[in-house]
Scaffold this active site. Structure first.
Site, PDB file in Angstrom:
ATOM      1  CG  HIS A 143     -29.601  17.698  10.866  1.00  0.00           C
ATOM      2  ND1 HIS A 143     -28.601  16.768  10.976  1.00  0.00           N
ATOM      3  CD2 HIS A 143     -29.332  18.659  11.791  1.00  0.00           C
ATOM      4  CE1 HIS A 143     -27.749  17.141  11.931  1.00  0.00           C
ATOM      5  NE2 HIS A 143     -28.174  18.285  12.446  1.00  0.00           N
ATOM      6  CB  CYS A 165     -28.991  20.956  14.466  1.00  0.00           C
ATOM      7  SG  CYS A 165     -28.790  22.461  13.474  1.00  0.00           S
TER       8      CYS A 165
END
Length: 205
Positions: A165, A181
């Site tokens: 992301h 992440c």
């Protein structure tokens, strides 16, 4: 002078030979990190001069055996590679999970979302109770932790909970700061988003 010229030429030949043995070769980045207006949101410019040059988006030589379209995440070097084929890959600088939140394995891109909603996992809320106000999701926007784009990673067990992301925190690229992440600068995740397809294989090393 002639002897010096010969020595210099030999030196250059040796350097070229060594470079040819490398798996990854470097190229100069011409990627733009200017301010971008996207879906009504103004993404701030990234100060290129403050980003270590190796973490700027750039096409590099790549002699791995993975098929074009594969995404390789090198958590140690803080690089993400999108395999282009023909001995080339697009390389991006990334931020990775801090100690205790690292992960490795193989997954696939199951979904892609523009300006995604972010919902903190229950475990994260337990660690940071102030995030409870977002238990039903944080609206998309410049301050949203998922940034401008997100690629959702699934494996045989389903949703891994991990994402590739964007982030507004460009200074975190090249560091281990996330909760697992893989984060990219917003301008970079937008570029990767346009290249990667749903179903793409992702290898995290």
């Amino acid at each position: 002078m002639q002897l010096k010229t010969i020595v210099l030429a030999v030196g250059l030949m040796a350097t070229t030979a060594l470079t040819g043995c490398s798996t990854i070769g470097f190229s100069y980045s011409t990627a733009s990190y200017n301010s971008v207006v996207d879906a009504g949101y103004v993404i701030p410019a990234v100060p290129r001069s403050k980003i270590p040059p190796q973490y700027l988006r750039q096409q590099v030589n790549y002699d791995g055996s993975e098929a074009p379209g594969t995404i390789i995440v090198d958590t140690g070097a803080k690089y993400l590679y999108y395999v282009l084929g023909g001995g080339k890959a697009m390389r991006y600088g990334i931020g990775v999970g801090k100690q205790g939140f690292e992960w490795h394995g193989t997954a696939r891109v199951a979904m892609k979302r523009e300006w995604p909603t972010w919902t903190p996992p229950r475990e994260m809320i337990q660690r940071q109770p102030k995030l409870a106000e977002f238990r039903d999701g944080m609206d998309p926007g410049i301050t949203n932790p998922l940034g401008a784009r997100a690629l959702y990673l699934f494996n045989k067990g389903g949703d891994t909970g991990y994402r590739l992301h964007g982030t507004p925190e460009w200074w975190s690229i090249g560091k281990a700061m996330s909760s697992g992440c893989i984060r990219l600068m917003n301008q970079d995740i937008m570029d990767l988003y346009n290249r990667a397809e749903v179903g793409a294989k992702v290898i995290v090393r």
